[in-house]
Design an enzyme around this catalytic site. Structure first.
Site, PDB file in Angstrom:
ATOM      1  N   GLU A  67      32.444  29.924  -2.774  1.00 53.38           N
ATOM      2  CA  GLU A  67      33.887  29.802  -2.974  1.00 53.38           C
ATOM      3  C   GLU A  67      34.455  28.686  -2.101  1.00 53.38           C
ATOM      4  OE1 GLU A  67      36.207  33.360  -2.923  1.00 53.38           O
ATOM      5  OE2 GLU A  67      34.496  34.658  -3.341  1.00 53.38           O
TER       6      GLU A  67
ATOM      7  N   ASP B 161      40.915  37.593  -1.581  1.00 51.72           N
ATOM      8  CA  ASP B 161      39.877  36.957  -2.383  1.00 51.72           C
ATOM      9  C   ASP B 161      40.260  37.060  -3.856  1.00 51.72           C
ATOM     10  OD1 ASP B 161      37.514  35.568  -2.661  1.00 51.72           O
ATOM     11  OD2 ASP B 161      36.312  37.368  -2.890  1.00 51.72           O
TER      12      ASP B 161
ATOM     13  N   GLU C 268      28.569  34.584  -2.572  1.00 53.54           N
ATOM     14  CA  GLU C 268      29.568  34.082  -3.525  1.00 53.54           C
ATOM     15  C   GLU C 268      30.031  32.720  -3.023  1.00 53.54           C
ATOM     16  OE1 GLU C 268      32.625  37.026  -4.427  1.00 53.54           O
ATOM     17  OE2 GLU C 268      31.258  37.947  -5.894  1.00 53.54           O
TER      18      GLU C 268
ATOM     19  N   HIS D 189      32.337  33.163 -14.171  1.00 50.91           N
ATOM     20  CA  HIS D 189      31.939  34.210 -13.229  1.00 50.91           C
ATOM     21  C   HIS D 189      32.520  35.558 -13.635  1.00 50.91           C
ATOM     22  CE1 HIS D 189      31.020  36.226  -9.436  1.00 50.91           C
ATOM     23  NE2 HIS D 189      32.274  36.618  -9.390  1.00 50.91           N
TER      24      HIS D 189
ATOM     25  N   ARG E 232      25.966  44.195  -3.833  1.00 53.50           N
ATOM     26  CA  ARG E 232      26.251  44.542  -5.236  1.00 53.50           C
ATOM     27  C   ARG E 232      26.020  46.010  -5.553  1.00 53.50           C
ATOM     28  NH1 ARG E 232      29.460  40.403  -6.424  1.00 53.50           N
ATOM     29  NH2 ARG E 232      28.395  38.398  -6.264  1.00 53.50           N
TER      30      ARG E 232
ATOM     31  N   GLU F  97      24.717  36.616 -11.075  1.00 55.48           N
ATOM     32  CA  GLU F  97      24.820  35.896 -12.347  1.00 55.48           C
ATOM     33  C   GLU F  97      23.542  35.132 -12.667  1.00 55.48           C
ATOM     34  OE1 GLU F  97      28.726  34.144 -10.774  1.00 55.48           O
ATOM     35  OE2 GLU F  97      28.695  33.629 -12.907  1.00 55.48           O
TER      36      GLU F  97
ATOM     37  N   ASP G 141      31.506  34.608   0.342  1.00 59.24           N
ATOM     38  CA  ASP G 141      31.915  36.021   0.389  1.00 59.24           C
ATOM     39  C   ASP G 141      30.687  36.891   0.111  1.00 59.24           C
ATOM     40  OD1 ASP G 141      34.115  37.860   0.689  1.00 59.24           O
ATOM     41  OD2 ASP G 141      33.849  38.336  -1.431  1.00 59.24           O
TER      42      ASP G 141
ATOM     43  N   GLN H  20      28.856  47.880  -4.115  1.00 57.80           N
ATOM     44  CA  GLN H  20      30.035  47.563  -4.947  1.00 57.80           C
ATOM     45  C   GLN H  20      30.053  48.389  -6.233  1.00 57.80           C
ATOM     46  OE1 GLN H  20      30.243  43.348  -5.793  1.00 57.80           O
ATOM     47  NE2 GLN H  20      32.140  43.493  -6.972  1.00 57.80           N
TER      48      GLN H  20
ATOM     49  N   LYS I  94      32.238  44.246   0.482  1.00 56.23           N
ATOM     50  CA  LYS I  94      32.713  42.902   0.794  1.00 56.23           C
ATOM     51  C   LYS I  94      33.103  42.771   2.263  1.00 56.23           C
ATOM     52  CE  LYS I  94      33.082  41.298  -3.538  1.00 56.23           C
ATOM     53  NZ  LYS I  94      32.644  39.963  -3.981  1.00 56.23           N
TER      54      LYS I  94
ATOM     55  N   THR J  20      32.223  37.499   5.836  1.00 54.24           N
ATOM     56  CA  THR J  20      32.595  36.371   4.991  1.00 54.24           C
ATOM     57  C   THR J  20      32.462  35.142   5.874  1.00 54.24           C
ATOM     58  OG1 THR J  20      34.117  37.693   3.656  1.00 54.24           O
ATOM     59  CG2 THR J  20      34.476  35.313   3.667  1.00 54.24           C
TER      60      THR J  20
END
Lengths: 401, 401
Positions: free
Chosen positions: A192, A119, A190, A126, A228, A349, A224, A231, A244, A248
């Site tokens: 992507e 990834d 996420e 971002h 948080r 975000e 993904d 993380q 993570k 996915t």
């Protein structure tokens, strides 16, 4: 390029995601039959295994496998030949006995056996937004960010196909008196794009950006899922790990590089020249509208061409140490985010780290709640046709304490 | 436990690494024959594929494969049954027609198809030493280090068997005026043990430390070659990537958990209690002397029981998010380092980041030079016998600019 008309009527509608110009590959099954490879056309799926059994295609039996890896391994010459043959068979004056199954009756499976999953982190918006939340604005963008595609190895075993429920993870969270063991409270998506690698490279040898382009079979939507709070506690110094690995999700359909060719687009402006090993001869990104929704409400929309690095540059960098790549490797683009909150590919975000809730169907959200469904979309708009990616969706199940 | 004597005389010598107590598994070939599974005994290899073909063993044909994955997938009951059967066949009153090949005539191959590779960071001495060099002593040990096994996903495609040459990588290095593209100047080893996972787990479900123990098939020596200058420039915030992808060398022989059972040992003292999901009922480390040499000169020696987390704890943590594990996954222990320089498993630590060169056969070294050979060793000392791991060695080729 204009619409290529097909005898499959549903493929000729201007809003159809799967016109003959697209022809994405997937793996499907219908009642009582084993999963095999297919190509989407309108509301139908071409049964590629049956088509080969009837003598209409030649792929050495690869389409009878429940994954596209064996077909990809045949190489770009075969990819091109099969695409040309399918385009002829499905054209208005084509072969109306081609075996088709209604997509509505089919179960769609993971289209590839994911060999390894990497990834990246290639949207400057971002990277800055998330970096500012984790480390403050002065340390937001790491000094090497504009010089190399930053990436990390993810966990291939946790890649699942669209529609698979995702369980909210338990994890170690930072507490006032040491860590606590609790369900994730800051579950995020996420947005992507994933590049599917269709060729091997040799250990100890590097791949140029041009060679890397040739190794990419196609692209899928990719979510993904990210914990948080897990993380934040775990990620230094070796990067994200369990935050993570809860899952996915990728879309069911691999849109080929060939279908995206008319939509090539330069990416974000460079703030410094790249080292020669990352130089590209032609634009490696695509003009693709991407976005996501939560429980059916559109949340954000941006364009894949906001990215700073293309998948080909990421793949070239991936081999810079001599690391060998293999058929079936999956490279996540990194979260695709534009500058505005309604252009962001992650709730972290959009909500400023949870400080600014957003309204979803009349309810307040900072992060994802149990039962929420996240769906991604992507499409390229051609002249009277559209290249769609199909759904990439998943619903969150409650944690198991 | 005392030596179990075998009719293979070479296995009865007190300094033999492969007595009947050991019986490690590998994959070998002899002139003209396809690679197949074998077990080491003294200076010989039991041809397990031939032994099954002769009706002496039953593993459903798994030993005819050029990797141990299919055998491992048969489960712990089969592992135990085959070990008991082989022990009986090779005992002094055993079966002297068992097909054997001299190890000296055999080529040894990668013993498993590495499904995914994860590397941990479980020696407190190593984590502190390296952390101090990268971030200063005040930020050396991350705050979560004593609460969770920190790890990152590595690159499975770059795992090679002992004896494979390793090419010095090119890479982006931090320069005074931005990054430069150059051969790695700070090439290093990492002395580790690798745990081989022999069972799958289910996505969304966690594995306890006890269950994790049962999933571990055995252990190999592991050298996680590291490009320290590439690492320093690339690793924040997502962890090491190309600095660890130039190659990871593993030994040819997988020493089973069963062979190591008599050597269980507690690890380093805990500085705080662990969360219950990491608690272990019995010691999960082993009293194993480990060390490494450079061009034949012994450089360092320590013990695997200096580690803070066992492989079973690492595996349990790996599933804490619901991440599924698969047969053939490889978990690096993290660099094994004691507190003194001659107990360190990496040149970075031994030389204080290159400031204090060491002498090797009369030559000065800070990091690894082209042509240097690094060899790891590990052994457990029993009562009149020894459990060895065989060599884990590699020689560095010059970079290809």
């Amino acid at each position: 390029m204009a619409l290529i008309r097909s005898w499959v009527d549903s493929a000729n509608r201007a809003d159809c995601p799967f016109p003959l110009n697209n022809l994405p590959y997937g793996v499907f099954s219908v009642a009582g039959a084993a999963p095999r490879c297919g190509a989407a056309i309108g509301t139908m799926i071409v049964d590629l295994a049956d088509a080969e059994a009837c003598g209409l295609l030649d792929a050495g039996g690869a389409f009878a496998q429940p994954r596209l890896n064996e077909f990809m391994a045949l190489g770009r010459g075969k990819w091109d030949a099969v695409r040309a043959r399918l385009t002829a068979l499905l054209a208005e004056d084509g072969h109306r006995d081609l075996p088709l199954a209604p997509m509505a009756d089919a179960t769609l499976h993971l289209p590839i056996r994911v060999t390894e999953y990497t990834d990246f982190y290639a949207s400057r918006n971002h990277a800055f937004n998330v970096g500012a939340l984790f480390r403050g604005p002065e340390n937001a963008l790491p000094p090497q960010w504009t010089h190399m595609p930053i990436g990390y190895n993810g966990r291939a075993s946790s890649v699942v196909v669209s529609g698979t429920p995702i369980r909210r993870p338990m994890g170690q969270l930072k507490g006032e008196n040491g860590p606590e063991w609790a369900p994730c409270r800051r579950l995020d998506l996420e947005l992507e794009l994933g590049a599917v690698v269709g060729a091997d490279s040799t250990m100890g040898e590097r791949v140029s950006v041009d060679q890397a382009e040739d190794m990419i079979f196609g692209y899928v939507l990719l979510n993904d899922w990210s914990a948080r709070d897990v993380q934040a506690w775990e990620y230094q110094p070796l990067g994200p790990f369990q935050s993570k690995a809860l899952g996915t999700t990728i879309g069911s359909w691999i849109v080929t590089q060939a279908a995206l060719e008319p939509f090539r687009s330069p990416g974000a402006n460079r703030v410094n020249p790249l080292l020669p090993y990352l130089a590209e001869k032609r634009p490696g990104l695509y003009d693709l509208t991407v976005g996501w929704s939560l429980n059916g409400q559109a949340m954000a929309r941006t364009n894949y061409n906001v990215m700073y690095y293309s998948s080909a540059q990421q793949l070239a960098h991936h081999t810079s140490s001599g690391c060998p790549m293999r058929v079936g490797d999956l490279l996540g683009s990194g979260t695709i985010s534009g500058p505005a909150p309604d252009q962001t590919g992650a709730l972290l975000e959009m909500t400023g780290g949870g400080r600014n809730p957003v309204m979803v169907n009349g309810e307040s959200r900072t992060f994802i709640q149990d039962g929420d469904e996240i769906a991604l979309f992507a499409q390229a708009q051609g002249d009277g046709y559209r290249i769609g990616f199909g759904p990439c969706a998943g619903t969150i199940l409650p944690a198991q304490p």
